[in-house]
Write a protein that holds these residues in place. Sequence first.
Motif, PDB file in Angstrom:
ATOM      1  N   GLN A 159       0.825  -1.053  -0.093  1.00 37.52           N
ATOM      2  CA  GLN A 159       0.030  -0.051  -0.054  1.00 37.52           C
ATOM      3  C   GLN A 159       0.929   1.279  -0.076  1.00 37.52           C
ATOM      4  O   GLN A 159       1.941   1.163  -0.717  1.00 37.52           O
ATOM      5  CB  GLN A 159      -0.869   0.051   1.089  1.00 37.52           C
ATOM      6  CG  GLN A 159      -1.762  -1.412   1.207  1.00 37.52           C
ATOM      7  CD  GLN A 159      -2.782  -1.172  -0.063  1.00 37.52           C
ATOM      8  OE1 GLN A 159      -3.368  -0.304  -0.331  1.00 37.52           O
ATOM      9  NE2 GLN A 159      -3.121  -2.406  -0.461  1.00 37.52           N
ATOM     10  N   ILE A 160       0.654   2.339   0.706  1.00 40.55           N
ATOM     11  CA  ILE A 160       1.361   3.633   0.871  1.00 40.55           C
ATOM     12  C   ILE A 160       2.513   3.165   1.822  1.00 40.55           C
ATOM     13  O   ILE A 160       2.835   2.789   2.612  1.00 40.55           O
ATOM     14  CB  ILE A 160       0.577   4.679   1.516  1.00 40.55           C
ATOM     15  CG1 ILE A 160      -0.496   4.943   0.435  1.00 40.55           C
ATOM     16  CG2 ILE A 160       1.550   5.891   1.805  1.00 40.55           C
ATOM     17  CD1 ILE A 160      -1.475   5.999   1.298  1.00 40.55           C
ATOM     18  N   GLY A 161       3.724   3.545   0.893  1.00 37.06           N
ATOM     19  CA  GLY A 161       5.053   3.452   1.675  1.00 37.06           C
ATOM     20  C   GLY A 161       6.219   4.161   0.884  1.00 37.06           C
ATOM     21  O   GLY A 161       5.652   4.868  -0.202  1.00 37.06           O
ATOM     22  N   ASN A 162       7.436   4.021   1.440  1.00 33.73           N
ATOM     23  CA  ASN A 162       8.600   5.011   0.690  1.00 33.73           C
ATOM     24  C   ASN A 162       8.900   4.091  -0.612  1.00 33.73           C
ATOM     25  O   ASN A 162       8.545   3.068  -0.573  1.00 33.73           O
ATOM     26  CB  ASN A 162       9.830   4.801   1.648  1.00 33.73           C
ATOM     27  CG  ASN A 162       9.641   5.640   2.804  1.00 33.73           C
ATOM     28  OD1 ASN A 162       8.983   5.412   3.716  1.00 33.73           O
ATOM     29  ND2 ASN A 162       9.985   7.072   2.473  1.00 33.73           N
ATOM     30  N   GLY A 222       4.395   6.754  -1.604  1.00 38.76           N
ATOM     31  CA  GLY A 222       3.602   6.498  -2.819  1.00 38.76           C
ATOM     32  C   GLY A 222       2.692   5.131  -2.843  1.00 38.76           C
ATOM     33  O   GLY A 222       2.936   4.420  -1.828  1.00 38.76           O
ATOM     34  N   TYR A 223       2.100   4.683  -4.000  1.00 40.15           N
ATOM     35  CA  TYR A 223       1.440   3.526  -4.135  1.00 40.15           C
ATOM     36  C   TYR A 223       1.257   3.230  -5.652  1.00 40.15           C
ATOM     37  O   TYR A 223       1.064   4.197  -6.175  1.00 40.15           O
ATOM     38  CB  TYR A 223       0.210   3.312  -3.304  1.00 40.15           C
ATOM     39  CG  TYR A 223      -0.853   4.095  -3.549  1.00 40.15           C
ATOM     40  CD1 TYR A 223      -1.869   3.869  -4.633  1.00 40.15           C
ATOM     41  CD2 TYR A 223      -1.075   5.393  -3.063  1.00 40.15           C
ATOM     42  CE1 TYR A 223      -2.903   4.524  -4.980  1.00 40.15           C
ATOM     43  CE2 TYR A 223      -1.910   6.296  -3.579  1.00 40.15           C
ATOM     44  CZ  TYR A 223      -2.927   5.968  -4.497  1.00 40.15           C
ATOM     45  OH  TYR A 223      -3.773   6.601  -4.947  1.00 40.15           O
ATOM     46  N   PHE A 224       1.032   2.061  -6.027  1.00 36.42           N
ATOM     47  CA  PHE A 224       0.668   1.583  -7.113  1.00 36.42           C
ATOM     48  C   PHE A 224      -0.855   1.350  -7.053  1.00 36.42           C
ATOM     49  O   PHE A 224      -1.377   0.587  -6.325  1.00 36.42           O
ATOM     50  CB  PHE A 224       1.387   0.330  -7.675  1.00 36.42           C
ATOM     51  CG  PHE A 224       2.711   0.761  -8.121  1.00 36.42           C
ATOM     52  CD1 PHE A 224       3.090   1.235  -9.354  1.00 36.42           C
ATOM     53  CD2 PHE A 224       3.778   0.345  -7.400  1.00 36.42           C
ATOM     54  CE1 PHE A 224       4.382   1.597  -9.752  1.00 36.42           C
ATOM     55  CE2 PHE A 224       4.934   0.597  -7.912  1.00 36.42           C
ATOM     56  CZ  PHE A 224       5.554   1.117  -9.119  1.00 36.42           C
ATOM     57  N   GLY A 276       3.199  12.529  -1.377  1.00 33.08           N
ATOM     58  CA  GLY A 276       3.963  13.585  -0.410  1.00 33.08           C
ATOM     59  C   GLY A 276       5.330  12.813   0.167  1.00 33.08           C
ATOM     60  O   GLY A 276       5.872  11.851  -0.349  1.00 33.08           O
ATOM     61  N   ARG A 277       5.823  13.487   0.909  1.00 32.19           N
ATOM     62  CA  ARG A 277       7.097  13.062   1.515  1.00 32.19           C
ATOM     63  C   ARG A 277       6.826  12.790   2.799  1.00 32.19           C
ATOM     64  O   ARG A 277       6.114  13.555   3.773  1.00 32.19           O
ATOM     65  CB  ARG A 277       8.194  14.232   1.409  1.00 32.19           C
ATOM     66  CG  ARG A 277       8.472  14.234  -0.083  1.00 32.19           C
ATOM     67  CD  ARG A 277       9.903  15.169  -0.153  1.00 32.19           C
ATOM     68  NE  ARG A 277      10.392  15.247  -1.447  1.00 32.19           N
ATOM     69  CZ  ARG A 277      11.748  15.820  -1.764  1.00 32.19           C
ATOM     70  NH1 ARG A 277      12.225  16.392  -0.853  1.00 32.19           N
ATOM     71  NH2 ARG A 277      12.048  15.595  -3.136  1.00 32.19           N
ATOM     72  N   SER A 278       7.598  11.714   3.625  1.00 34.79           N
ATOM     73  CA  SER A 278       7.363  11.456   4.853  1.00 34.79           C
ATOM     74  C   SER A 278       7.798  12.431   5.823  1.00 34.79           C
ATOM     75  O   SER A 278       7.500  12.772   7.106  1.00 34.79           O
ATOM     76  CB  SER A 278       8.178  10.162   5.005  1.00 34.79           C
ATOM     77  OG  SER A 278       9.396   9.990   4.711  1.00 34.79           O
ATOM     78  N   SER A 279       9.062  12.993   5.333  1.00 37.26           N
ATOM     79  CA  SER A 279       9.628  14.351   6.166  1.00 37.26           C
ATOM     80  C   SER A 279       8.664  15.476   6.117  1.00 37.26           C
ATOM     81  O   SER A 279       8.617  16.171   7.226  1.00 37.26           O
ATOM     82  CB  SER A 279      10.760  14.618   5.560  1.00 37.26           C
ATOM     83  OG  SER A 279      10.710  15.185   4.424  1.00 37.26           O
ATOM     84  N   ASN A 280       7.572  15.488   5.122  1.00 40.25           N
ATOM     85  CA  ASN A 280       6.581  16.667   5.399  1.00 40.25           C
ATOM     86  C   ASN A 280       5.489  16.384   5.972  1.00 40.25           C
ATOM     87  O   ASN A 280       4.356  17.037   6.106  1.00 40.25           O
ATOM     88  CB  ASN A 280       6.497  17.219   3.683  1.00 40.25           C
ATOM     89  CG  ASN A 280       7.551  17.768   3.164  1.00 40.25           C
ATOM     90  OD1 ASN A 280       8.457  18.237   3.812  1.00 40.25           O
ATOM     91  ND2 ASN A 280       7.700  17.887   1.665  1.00 40.25           N
ATOM     92  N   LYS A 281       5.191  15.079   6.342  1.00 37.90           N
ATOM     93  CA  LYS A 281       4.047  14.556   6.873  1.00 37.90           C
ATOM     94  C   LYS A 281       3.807  15.196   8.314  1.00 37.90           C
ATOM     95  O   LYS A 281       4.649  15.688   9.078  1.00 37.90           O
ATOM     96  CB  LYS A 281       4.242  13.095   7.392  1.00 37.90           C
ATOM     97  CG  LYS A 281       3.031  12.417   7.772  1.00 37.90           C
ATOM     98  CD  LYS A 281       3.041  10.799   8.023  1.00 37.90           C
ATOM     99  CE  LYS A 281       4.190  10.392   9.228  1.00 37.90           C
ATOM    100  NZ  LYS A 281       4.017   9.007   9.219  1.00 37.90           N
ATOM    101  N   ILE A 282       2.604  15.784   8.463  1.00 42.38           N
ATOM    102  CA  ILE A 282       2.200  16.330   9.658  1.00 42.38           C
ATOM    103  C   ILE A 282       1.412  15.532  10.572  1.00 42.38           C
ATOM    104  O   ILE A 282       0.352  14.787  10.206  1.00 42.38           O
ATOM    105  CB  ILE A 282       1.285  17.450   9.472  1.00 42.38           C
ATOM    106  CG1 ILE A 282       2.020  18.829   8.388  1.00 42.38           C
ATOM    107  CG2 ILE A 282       0.842  18.332  10.605  1.00 42.38           C
ATOM    108  CD1 ILE A 282       1.463  19.812   8.028  1.00 42.38           C
ATOM    109  N   ILE A 283       1.737  15.370  11.821  1.00 43.00           N
ATOM    110  CA  ILE A 283       0.727  14.603  12.765  1.00 43.00           C
ATOM    111  C   ILE A 283       0.199  15.585  13.748  1.00 43.00           C
ATOM    112  O   ILE A 283       0.725  16.099  14.538  1.00 43.00           O
ATOM    113  CB  ILE A 283       1.915  13.513  13.612  1.00 43.00           C
ATOM    114  CG1 ILE A 283       2.383  12.487  12.448  1.00 43.00           C
ATOM    115  CG2 ILE A 283       0.853  12.642  14.329  1.00 43.00           C
ATOM    116  CD1 ILE A 283       3.448  11.607  13.174  1.00 43.00           C
ATOM    117  N   SER A 284      -0.882  15.703  13.732  1.00 46.71           N
ATOM    118  CA  SER A 284      -1.753  16.627  14.413  1.00 46.71           C
ATOM    119  C   SER A 284      -3.034  15.799  15.099  1.00 46.71           C
ATOM    120  O   SER A 284      -3.863  15.288  14.416  1.00 46.71           O
ATOM    121  CB  SER A 284      -2.587  17.704  13.577  1.00 46.71           C
ATOM    122  OG  SER A 284      -3.136  18.727  14.385  1.00 46.71           O
ATOM    123  N   GLY A 285      -3.128  15.734  16.523  1.00 48.86           N
ATOM    124  CA  GLY A 285      -4.155  15.169  17.280  1.00 48.86           C
ATOM    125  C   GLY A 285      -3.936  13.772  16.958  1.00 48.86           C
ATOM    126  O   GLY A 285      -5.184  13.041  16.775  1.00 48.86           O
ATOM    127  N   GLY A 286      -2.951  13.198  16.476  1.00 49.95           N
ATOM    128  CA  GLY A 286      -2.690  11.554  16.191  1.00 49.95           C
ATOM    129  C   GLY A 286      -3.195  11.394  14.849  1.00 49.95           C
ATOM    130  O   GLY A 286      -3.295  10.156  14.347  1.00 49.95           O
TER     131      GLY A 286
END
Length: 450
Positions: free
Chosen positions: A298-301, A329-331, A341-351
Motif C-alpha cells: 500500500q502506501i510506503g516509501n 506513494g503507491y501503485f 507526499g514526503r514522509s519528512s513533510n508529513k504532519i501529525i496533528s492530534g494523532g
Amino acid sequence: MEYSLEDFENYTKNHLLCENSDRLPQLTEEIYLQITQSRQTSKVLLAERDPTKFLASFIAACAAGYPVFLCNPDWGQQEWQQVLSLVQPDIILASDLEKILFNSQNTPTTNYQLPITNPIMIPTGGSSGKIKFAIHTWETLTASVTGFRKYFQVQQVNSYCVLPLYHVSGLMQFMRSFTSGGKLVIQNFKQLEQEIYHINSVNFFISLVPTQLQQLLQARVSDRLAQFQTVLLGGAPAWNEILAEARSKNISLALTYGMTETASQIATLKPEDFLQGKHNCGKILPHAKVEICNAQNQIGNIKIQSASLALGYYPNIFTKAELTLDDLGYFDAQGYLNIIGRSSNKIISGGENIYPVEIEAAIHNTQLVKDICIIGIPDRHWGQAVTAIYVPKSTTSITTLQTTLKNKLSKFKIPKHWIPLTTLPRNSQGKINRQHLQQLATTLLQEKSL
C-alpha cells in the motif's frame, strides 16, 4: 564515451537552434584547447548562464574526459563557499569568474579522486540549504535517454528547451536530442510567447515546471502549447486547477516523476491518459524498477533501481545500486504510480497523519489564492498545528478560505494558522523552500502570541 569533439561539432552545426549557435563549434574548440593545455586530468567547474557558452564548455570538458561539475551561476556567497570547499576545481568556466573566485578564498584544500571514468556531477538539494552533486556518467545519462525513447516509441527526440542547462531537466533535453540525432531548440522562457524559431512544434517535446505552465496559461498562449507533440511537466507537484485548464485546452501534458539522482523521469503519465482525466505519475519507464517499501504494497516509501541511477553523491559512492526515497506513494490497480507526499513533510496533528499535498491541492482549487504551502508548526495541544502560508488574491479573507474548505476537507485537515505573504520562496524548478518557511512561520506565530 564513444563520441569525439568532431561528433559534437557536427551535431551543433546541423541540429541546434539557439542564440549565437553559429559560434558554438569554434567556441568549443577554443575551450577544448584551453582546458587541455594541462597534461593531468583536471576538475572542471562549469557555471555559464548563456546556453551557447554552457554547451561549448560542457562538450569540451566531456570530449577531454575531465570530471565536470555543473553549477548554478546565480548561487549566492554561502552556496559558492560550500561548493568550492567541496569541489576544489582546477578549472573554472564562468562568465562571472570574479564573483566565484572571491568566494573561493579561505576554503580548505581537499582533493578527492573518484574511481569513475568521465564523471558528470549534477547539483541537487539547493532548496534545502545544502548542495550535493549526484555523480553521473555518460552511461547513466544515456540509459535514461534509452528508456525515454522506448517509452514514447520515438527514434529521434526533438526538444524545445526553456529550462536551465545546469539542471538535470535541461541537460537531459540536450542528451536526448544529441544521442538520438534529433533537433534541439534552446530559448529563454520569458521569450516563449514569441515564436522566434519557426519549427513544426508537433514534432517536439517541451519540458516545463508547474509555475511555468501557469504563467503560459495566464499569458494565453495555450494554443501554441497545444501544438507540441508532448509537454513534459515535472519538478514539483502540479495543482488540479492548472491541470484541468490544460486539459480543457487540449494540451498534451505528460506528468512526470523523477529526480536528479535518476537522470530525470522514471515514471510518466502519457498524454492520452492525461487527456482522459488521469492525474497520477503514470507507468514506470523500461529502464527503471520501482518498489513500495510496505509489506501490504500500500502506501510506503519508494525504492528505485535503475540503469540511470547516480553512482553516489560526490565524493561518496553508493554501497547499493538502489535508492530508497523520502517520497511516499503507491501503485493503483492499473499499475500507475501515485505520489502522496514526503514522509519528512508529513504532519501529525492530534494523532492524525496529514499530507500537505492534499490540502495544498484543495486550497489551489478554491481559486482564492495565488500560491500556497502547508507546513506543521509545533503545538503543545495537538503535537503539530496545520499552518497555511499563502499568497492571497486581492479580495481573499481567511474566513472565506475556511468556509470554502469546510465541505472539501476533514475538519482536522483545515489549517489552524493562516499566514499571508506577497510571494513564496521557490527555486527555478518551482520547488518551495519549506525550511525557510518553517523558520519564518515559527517566528511570526511566536511574535503574535506575545
